[in-house]
Scaffold this motif. Structure first.
Motif, PDB file in Angstrom:
ATOM      1  N   SER A 118      15.631  28.799 -60.513  1.00  0.00           N
ATOM      2  CA  SER A 118      15.008  29.964 -59.889  1.00  0.00           C
ATOM      3  C   SER A 118      14.237  29.558 -58.645  1.00  0.00           C
ATOM      4  N   GLN A 119      14.002  30.524 -57.790  1.00  0.00           N
ATOM      5  CA  GLN A 119      13.225  30.274 -56.587  1.00  0.00           C
ATOM      6  C   GLN A 119      11.790  29.898 -56.954  1.00  0.00           C
ATOM      7  N   PHE A 120      11.298  30.459 -58.046  1.00  0.00           N
ATOM      8  CA  PHE A 120       9.957  30.129 -58.533  1.00  0.00           C
ATOM      9  C   PHE A 120       9.850  28.634 -58.849  1.00  0.00           C
ATOM     10  N   SER A 121      10.869  28.064 -59.516  1.00  0.00           N
ATOM     11  CA  SER A 121      10.844  26.643 -59.870  1.00  0.00           C
ATOM     12  C   SER A 121      10.868  25.756 -58.631  1.00  0.00           C
ATOM     13  N   VAL A 122      11.615  26.163 -57.609  1.00  0.00           N
ATOM     14  CA  VAL A 122      11.663  25.364 -56.379  1.00  0.00           C
ATOM     15  C   VAL A 122      10.284  25.354 -55.707  1.00  0.00           C
ATOM     16  N   LYS A 123       9.629  26.536 -55.670  1.00  0.00           N
ATOM     17  CA  LYS A 123       8.275  26.598 -55.093  1.00  0.00           C
ATOM     18  C   LYS A 123       7.311  25.697 -55.855  1.00  0.00           C
ATOM     19  N   LYS A 124       7.385  25.755 -57.183  1.00  0.00           N
ATOM     20  CA  LYS A 124       6.510  24.932 -58.015  1.00  0.00           C
ATOM     21  C   LYS A 124       6.805  23.447 -57.819  1.00  0.00           C
ATOM     22  N   ALA A 125       8.074  23.094 -57.664  1.00  0.00           N
ATOM     23  CA  ALA A 125       8.447  21.695 -57.453  1.00  0.00           C
ATOM     24  C   ALA A 125       7.859  21.167 -56.142  1.00  0.00           C
TER      25      ALA A 125
ATOM     26  N   ILE B 159      14.815  17.412 -49.376  1.00  0.00           N
ATOM     27  CA  ILE B 159      15.733  18.267 -50.136  1.00  0.00           C
ATOM     28  C   ILE B 159      15.115  19.609 -50.512  1.00  0.00           C
ATOM     29  N   LEU B 160      13.884  19.592 -51.050  1.00  0.00           N
ATOM     30  CA  LEU B 160      13.297  20.817 -51.603  1.00  0.00           C
ATOM     31  C   LEU B 160      13.158  21.929 -50.569  1.00  0.00           C
ATOM     32  N   PRO B 161      12.670  21.666 -49.351  1.00  0.00           N
ATOM     33  CA  PRO B 161      12.592  22.746 -48.352  1.00  0.00           C
ATOM     34  C   PRO B 161      13.979  23.299 -47.988  1.00  0.00           C
ATOM     35  N   ARG B 162      15.017  22.429 -48.023  1.00  0.00           N
ATOM     36  CA  ARG B 162      16.363  22.901 -47.701  1.00  0.00           C
ATOM     37  C   ARG B 162      16.885  23.851 -48.776  1.00  0.00           C
ATOM     38  N   ILE B 163      16.602  23.535 -50.046  1.00  0.00           N
ATOM     39  CA  ILE B 163      17.011  24.436 -51.127  1.00  0.00           C
ATOM     40  C   ILE B 163      16.288  25.775 -50.981  1.00  0.00           C
ATOM     41  N   MET B 164      14.994  25.708 -50.660  1.00  0.00           N
ATOM     42  CA  MET B 164      14.219  26.925 -50.481  1.00  0.00           C
ATOM     43  C   MET B 164      14.772  27.755 -49.319  1.00  0.00           C
TER      44      MET B 164
ATOM     45  N   SER C 192      -0.109  20.191 -68.365  1.00  0.00           N
ATOM     46  CA  SER C 192       1.088  20.729 -68.989  1.00  0.00           C
ATOM     47  C   SER C 192       2.283  19.855 -68.646  1.00  0.00           C
ATOM     48  N   SER C 193       3.148  19.647 -69.649  1.00  0.00           N
ATOM     49  CA  SER C 193       4.307  18.774 -69.444  1.00  0.00           C
ATOM     50  C   SER C 193       5.467  19.497 -68.756  1.00  0.00           C
ATOM     51  N   GLU C 194       5.339  20.796 -68.491  1.00  0.00           N
ATOM     52  CA  GLU C 194       6.420  21.513 -67.823  1.00  0.00           C
ATOM     53  C   GLU C 194       6.607  20.948 -66.421  1.00  0.00           C
ATOM     54  N   MET C 195       7.854  20.542 -66.095  1.00  0.00           N
ATOM     55  CA  MET C 195       8.123  19.879 -64.834  1.00  0.00           C
ATOM     56  C   MET C 195       9.222  20.616 -64.074  1.00  0.00           C
ATOM     57  N   HIS C 196       8.842  21.235 -62.965  1.00  0.00           N
ATOM     58  CA  HIS C 196       9.813  21.981 -62.170  1.00  0.00           C
ATOM     59  C   HIS C 196      10.654  21.052 -61.306  1.00  0.00           C
ATOM     60  N   LEU C 197      10.099  19.918 -60.910  1.00  0.00           N
ATOM     61  CA  LEU C 197      10.888  18.964 -60.128  1.00  0.00           C
ATOM     62  C   LEU C 197      12.047  18.434 -60.965  1.00  0.00           C
ATOM     63  N   GLN C 198      11.806  18.223 -62.256  1.00  0.00           N
ATOM     64  CA  GLN C 198      12.891  17.788 -63.138  1.00  0.00           C
ATOM     65  C   GLN C 198      13.959  18.868 -63.254  1.00  0.00           C
ATOM     66  N   LYS C 199      13.546  20.138 -63.261  1.00  0.00           N
ATOM     67  CA  LYS C 199      14.517  21.236 -63.311  1.00  0.00           C
ATOM     68  C   LYS C 199      15.423  21.220 -62.084  1.00  0.00           C
ATOM     69  N   VAL C 200      14.825  20.953 -60.912  1.00  0.00           N
ATOM     70  CA  VAL C 200      15.630  20.872 -59.688  1.00  0.00           C
ATOM     71  C   VAL C 200      16.611  19.710 -59.789  1.00  0.00           C
ATOM     72  N   GLY C 201      16.121  18.558 -60.250  1.00  0.00           N
ATOM     73  CA  GLY C 201      16.991  17.391 -60.395  1.00  0.00           C
ATOM     74  C   GLY C 201      18.136  17.651 -61.359  1.00  0.00           C
ATOM     75  N   ASP C 202      17.833  18.286 -62.489  1.00  0.00           N
ATOM     76  CA  ASP C 202      18.880  18.600 -63.473  1.00  0.00           C
ATOM     77  C   ASP C 202      19.933  19.533 -62.879  1.00  0.00           C
ATOM     78  N   PHE C 203      19.476  20.519 -62.106  1.00  0.00           N
ATOM     79  CA  PHE C 203      20.417  21.468 -61.502  1.00  0.00           C
ATOM     80  C   PHE C 203      21.336  20.756 -60.502  1.00  0.00           C
ATOM     81  N   LEU C 204      20.772  19.895 -59.672  1.00  0.00           N
ATOM     82  CA  LEU C 204      21.587  19.179 -58.688  1.00  0.00           C
ATOM     83  C   LEU C 204      22.575  18.237 -59.378  1.00  0.00           C
TER      84      LEU C 204
END
Length: 816
Positions: A283-290, A316-321, A380-392
């Protein structure tokens, strides 16, 4: 004949074909070798009793029951309870359900999983610091153990903590103790937690009793401990078919796949679940959080020597955004395919040397480091950067494997007076066969059961990419055909080319009018979509009003489902003045997993063949399976098979017990036709055999004649009673086994007689008024009565798990 099955079987006799099913399941277990058994058995076949055959045939294997919903857990607990009560066997059972249902602090948290993870981190840090204090005061030795339950000062401190101010989870804290191993502080289950876990295995503890039974222990930890010695462990689909979950869960519970038998219930849902597990969403929310995670961790990352990883993330992250923002401008709400190669060029293309895989690895490495930093900092252990990595990482599958499709869609939300758009990217898996075979191939044996495996050979091909992989058995419908009327439209259809045709619309309206007005009591009409429901809303409302019935609509918000159902069920009581007409969507929130028992539902109608919308994405799915299995088989698995299951599940809501009656209508000529667009050859044999094909006008007469002349088949209830017989010295002898048959009408008469003389009693009282050969145990009595039975007599009933009895009370005026 297998005598071992008889010793484990908890019922007085076998239903038609039930023994055959159990012996086949037992043979699969004895054969092992990763063999598969698929059971297509309608409601009433006694599928759940397969558990007794597995227990009888296993050696040292554990049985893992795999369920889709939490509500099914009690069904299997009831089955094991019957085995304990009605045989001399005492199998141990454990189950693990989501923390949202078991966490003692769940009402304090917006997100139970995030809150639990954070409190566990804080609790372990507190335990470690207290262990160090303890070693400083008591001295350091290899057998040093710190038990927080004996630290009165700590207990006094944490028990006074309020919601939102907690420094740890008190339940998790008391479930653990700290000890030394090779000079390092480690954690293990406390002695008290182990005692609670063993006690759970010794008894059968239902979910609503778990908090009370665990006391000040963490229920999740206690249930995990009970699983170590359990004969049967109940898990959900994700626990078993998500590789990450399964490896962690099996290690935690001490399960060895090669010594594990899988029993998968409602297995017709397995394909969709596995496809979802093998898909990924960003989600776009996860990219912002990452991006924020990287910004806040920049200094720590540089100190840790992660300059390369940091540079990759900042590129990478700004390009995805930016890619997502471009999608926002287009504002596409429907799902669309996007080119994974073009996406990669856009995201990674600014590098002088393209090393996409290395850059993804750098990103995932940075994500792991930040996650560890968060843990050490009690975040919190929730990691949005890991979500981006998993998606890629998943994006690589979409580039090279046709079974993975890249999708994009944009949502619009109104907040105040402003409109916000947000793009979501998804890598969707189309084919579950590789993952299902991988999991099944690791386990001793697998049994899949379903009431709607029709046709089972198609499900076998869908799940295993070949036929001949599984042993298949199909059982006939056990319920009396006299108790149902099955109608199919001869002309009506929801085909897009005829959907607005005047004659076709009239034909559908006539079928709706015949059904809603002609079937007494509650009925449900399932449409193929909300749009179709809205198209026929007015005619349904008009007919219902004229018939003295109330319309109920399936809510869009799932939170409202229970309240709508409660009102609809109430309308179905014979004491109600206005029966209900529920308008819902096939495959929606109200078509599966809900038990419309007793008088709650007297008829179900499916308007149209509930095919998925024929979008570009669905065309992609169709083409994938056509290329894999050929045009006919491929198109059936991709497009028609899911529609058949939605229709059968919807109709299956009516007859949930042998003595229930009702009308089933398939309002589309394709159900009555074979070949071409027809699907009749794929229906269960009993439905094909009993089906009456008719026009809308003819259906009115057929329903009227059936309602007037049919006589509900009275089904004798088989009984198996356990009687405590007292001697002259008031000593209770061993239970005596008695078997027999008794009709429900007689039981109801006895119930009414007792109710006239007693304000409160237990169903077991009925046994005193039965001949010994007819007596029943309390579990059977519980199953033989519905809420409607009690309500008609001015009674209400509640099952009391602690004593295994149903308590019956007279309804007071102010209780109504």
């Amino acid at each position: 004949m297998d005598p071992d099955i008889d010793r484990w079987f908890p019922y007085p006799g076998y239903r038609s074909h039930q023994r055959e099913m159990l012996e086949a399941a037992a043979e699969i277990v004895r054969t092992g070798g990763h063999s598969v058994f698929m059971v297509d058995a309608p409601t009433g076949s006694g599928k759940t009793s397969i558990l007794s055959a597995l227990l009888a045939a296993r050696n040292d294997q554990q049985i893992v029951v795999v369920l889709r919903t939490v509500s099914q857990v009690s069904i299997y607990l009831d089955e094991i309870k019957k085995i304990r009560q009605n045989t001399n066997k005492r199998p141990r059972v454990a189950y693990l359900v989501g923390k949202a249902k078991t966490c003692q602090l769940r009402d304090e948290m917006d997100s139970v999983y995030m809150g639990c993870d954070l409190l566990k981190i804080m609790t372990r840090q507190l335990l470690e610091s207290k262990m160090r204090e303890y070693m400083y005061l008591a001295g350091r030795s290899q057998d040093t153990v710190y038990d927080p339950s004996k630290d009165e000062s700590l207990l006094e401190l944490i028990m006074d903590e309020r919601e939102g101010e907690r420094s740890c989870c008190p339940y998790y804290l008391l479930s653990k103790e700290a000890y030394l191993l090779d000079g390092e502080i480690k954690f293990r289950s406390s002695r008290k937690a182990q005692e609670v876990g063993r006690a759970i295995g010794d008894n059968i503890i239902y979910l609503d009793e778990l908090d009370e039974h665990c006391g000040d222990m963490c229920p999740y930890e206690a249930m995990a401990l009970s699983a170590e010695d359990a004969d049967v462990v109940i898990l959900n689909y994700n626990h078993v078919f998500d590789d990450t979950y399964r490896d962690a869960m099996y290690n935690w519970l001490g399960l060895d796949p090669e010594k594990t038998i899988l029993l998968i219930d409602e297995a017709h849902n397995l394909g969709d679940t596995v496809r979802a597990v093998n898909s990924d969403v960003l989600s776009q929310f996860s990219v912002k959080k990452a991006i924020k995670e990287v910004e806040s961790s920049r200094m720590k990352a540089r100190k840790a020597g992660l300059n390369k990883s940091l540079a990759v993330a900042e590129q990478i992250l700004p390009r995805i955004m930016k890619f997502m923002e471009k999608m926002n401008e287009k504002g596409t709400s429907s799902e669309e395919w996007f080119d994974p190669h073009m996406f990669s060029d856009f995201v990674f293309g600014e590098s002088l040397v393209r090393e996409d895989d290395r850059m993804v690895a750098e990103l995932m490495n940075l994500g792991d480091v930040i996650a560890r930093q968060k843990e050490s900092g009690s975040e919190s252990s929730e990691m949005h950067l890991q979500k981006v990595g998993d998606f890629l990482f998943m994006l690589n599958f979409a580039k090279n494997d046709e079974a993975y499709v890249p999708l994009k869609y944009t949502d619009k939300r109104q907040v105040g007076g402003n409109t916000y758009t947000s793009t979501t990217l998804e890598i969707r898996n189309l084919d579950p066969s590789l993952q299902i075979e991988s999991v099944v191939g690791q386990h001793h044996a697998t049994i899949m059961i379903s009431g709607t495996f029709s046709p089972p050979e198609a499900y076998e091909l869908y799940y295993f990419a070949k036929n001949g992989r599984a042993t298949i058995i199909t059982l006939p419908n056990q319920f009396p055909p006299e108790n149902r009327l099955v109608l199919t439209a001869s002309r009506a259809t929801t085909q897009s080319s005829l959907r607005d045709d005047r004659d076709n619309v009239t034909e559908i309206q006539q079928h709706l009018e015949s059904f809603i007005a002609g079937v007494p009591g509650n009925v449900v009409v399932y449409f193929t979509s909300y749009n179709l429901l809205n198209q026929y809303m007015d005619i349904c409302t008009t007919v219902a009003k004229a018939a003295g019935k109330q319309i109920y609509l399936e809510p869009r918000d799932s939170k409202e489902v229970s309240s709508v159902l409660a009102r609809f069920f109430q309308a179905g009581l014979k004491s109600a003045t206005k029966p209900g007409v529920l308008l819902a969507v096939a495959g929606g929130k109200m078509s599966e997993g809900i038990d419309y028992r007793g008088e709650a539902l007297k008829g179900a109608m499916v308007v149209g063949l509930p095919l998925t919308a024929y979008t570009e994405i669905q065309k992609t799915v169709n083409e994938y399976y056509k290329s894999k299995y050929g045009n006919k088989q491929g198109m059936f698995i991709a497009y028609t098979l899911p529609a058949m299951n939605r229709a059968l599940q919807a109709l299956g809501r009516v007859h949930r017990a042998a003595d229930e009656d009702g009308v089933l209508v398939l309002c589309d000529f394709r159900f009555a036709s074979k070949g071409g667009m027809g699907v009749r050859e794929y229906l269960p044999d009993w439905m094909d055999r009993e089906m009456k094909v008719c026009s809308g006008r003819e259906s009115a007469q057929l329903i009227a004649d059936w309602v007037k002349h049919h006589k509900r088949a009275e089904v004798p209830l088989e009984t198996k009673g356990l009687l405590n017989v007292e001697t002259d010295n008031n000593e209770v002898q061993e239970p005596i086994l008695q078997t027999g048959k008794i009709k429900k009408t007689r039981l109801l008469n006895i119930l009414a007689k007792i109710a006239r003389s007693k304000e409160r009693f237990y169903l077991g009282t009925i046994n005193n008024q039965l001949k010994k050969e007819d007596r029943l145990d309390s579990t059977q009595l519980k199953e033989m009565f519905t809420d409607e039975d009690f309500s008609r007599l001015g009674l209400k009933a509640c099952y009391v798990h602690s004593i295994g009895e149903v308590e019956v009370k007279r309804i007071r005026k102010n209780d109504k």
